[in-house]
Design an enzyme around this catalytic site. Structure first.
Site, short mmCIF file in Angstrom:
data_model
loop_
_atom_site.label_atom_id
_atom_site.label_comp_id
_atom_site.label_asym_id
_atom_site.label_seq_id
_atom_site.Cartn_x
_atom_site.Cartn_y
_atom_site.Cartn_z
N ASP A 30 13.86 16.05 30.51
CA ASP A 30 13.95 17.39 29.72
C ASP A 30 12.61 17.83 29.92
O ASP A 30 11.76 17.34 30.46
CB ASP A 30 14.49 17.04 28.14
N ASP A 32 10.89 21.19 28.06
CA ASP A 32 9.98 21.61 26.68
C ASP A 32 10.02 20.29 25.74
O ASP A 32 10.99 19.67 25.25
CB ASP A 32 10.67 22.61 26.02
MG MG Z 1 12.99 19.30 24.84
#
Ligand code: MG
Length: 315
Positions: A30, A32
């Site tokens: 992932d 962010d």
């Molecule tokens: Mg995230």
């Protein structure tokens, strides 16, 4: 029932880290909360990712964000010194375009979204209606009598993040979706973006609105749904899912997605969820005799306070 508890990688010895690094070939991460926060790199995550690539791991950045193309995401990453190209990026805008391409879609797409989606459709050679403001002019009666003539070429509606969401856009999307043949795709269902002092509605707010008036559910490309595996990876690539490592900061999207696919999972504590949340889930599971797969699969296999610490006990 005994369950295996998440292991703290910070406590691993060098030989244990060696066998950990030898246990996967593909890394899905992932963005962010793992690699960066907004536009700031999370310290050390770039050198860890670069080192995994040097070790020969296949690395993919996967994001629910639909506002950027793969090339734009790669550019953002390169500015932060990640040694990656567009082919390391998997965004939900890209997945939405590929989802249609895989079905040999040859009609036109009505977009509620931004240039991340229109550019990925251009790249896939799929026609679309474009993006931007579509404001209400006059009454609803004027709109249905004069301002909106449904385009018979529309065969799909894609909904992503759209700062110009409006009544006309909702009405048009739902009108096209009234035809059951029209394919309904959403990039993700994230509720909101974190921003201190404000609530920024996320794509999920728009998707739920259109699902409500269309009285239909969208195929959602983002985590924790499984389209990434169906659209991007081949069966051959997925034949040994335990050789995949999914890294994330959210239990109910990243970790759930990884576990649902039988990947190994690693939680980093630089984003949304920390180990206290995991411990709460484990307590709930222990209290409740009924197995809840959706909750079980939010418990990661490994955790570390930040990705940048991954090689600390290895060097
Ligand atoms: Mg995230």
């Amino acid at each position: 029932m005994s369950r295996s508890l998440p292991k703290n990688l910070a406590k691993f010895t060098k030989p244990q880290m060696e066998s950990f690094f030898g246990s996967f070939d593909t890394v899905l991460t992932d963005c962010d909360g793992v690699l960066w926060l907004y536009n700031n790199v999370i310290e050390g995550s770039n050198s860890v990712i670069n080192r995994l690539i040097e070790m020969g791991k296949k690395v993919y950045f996967i994001t629910n964000n639909s506002t950027k193309t793969r090339e734009e995401l790669a550019e953002k990453a390169r500015v932060m010194d990640f040694n990656v190209g567009f082919d390391n990026m998997i965004s939900t805008a890209f997945l939405a375009a590929q989802y249609l391409k895989k079905q040999n879609f040859n009609k036109k797409v009505f977009i509620v979204g931004s240039t991340g989606i229109s550019r990925e459709l251009d790249e896939a050679g799929i026609a679309h209606t474009g993006v931007g403001p579509d404001i209400m002019q006059g009454s609803i009666i004027t709109m249905v009598k004069e301002n909106f003539v449904p385009d018979p070429e529309i065969g799909a509606v894609i909904v992503g993040f759209d700062e110009h969401i409006s009544f006309p856009k909702m009405m048009k999307a739902a009108t096209y979706l009234n035809n059951k043949e029209t394919i309904f795709v959403a990039t993700n269902t994230d509720e909101r973006f974190p921003m201190p002092g404000f609530v920024i509605p996320g794509t999920g707010s728009i998707v739920r609105g259109i699902e409500t008036c269309a009285e239909r559910k969208a195929a959602v490309m983002g985590k924790p749904e499984n389209y990434l595996c169906k659209v991007f990876f081949t069966e051959e690539m997925l034949k040994d899912p335990s050789r995949f490592l999914m890294i994330g900061d959210r239990l109910n999207t990243d970790i759930l997605f990884g576990k649902n696919n039988n990947f190994q999972t690693l939680l980093v504590e630089t984003g949304v969820h920390k180990m206290d949340k995991v411990n709460e889930i484990i307590e709930d599971l222990d209290k409740n005799g009924n197995a809840d797969k959706n909750l079980e699969n939010q418990v990661p296999d490994f955790y570390i306070s930040r990705l940048g610490d991954l090689f600390n006990n290895f060097d």
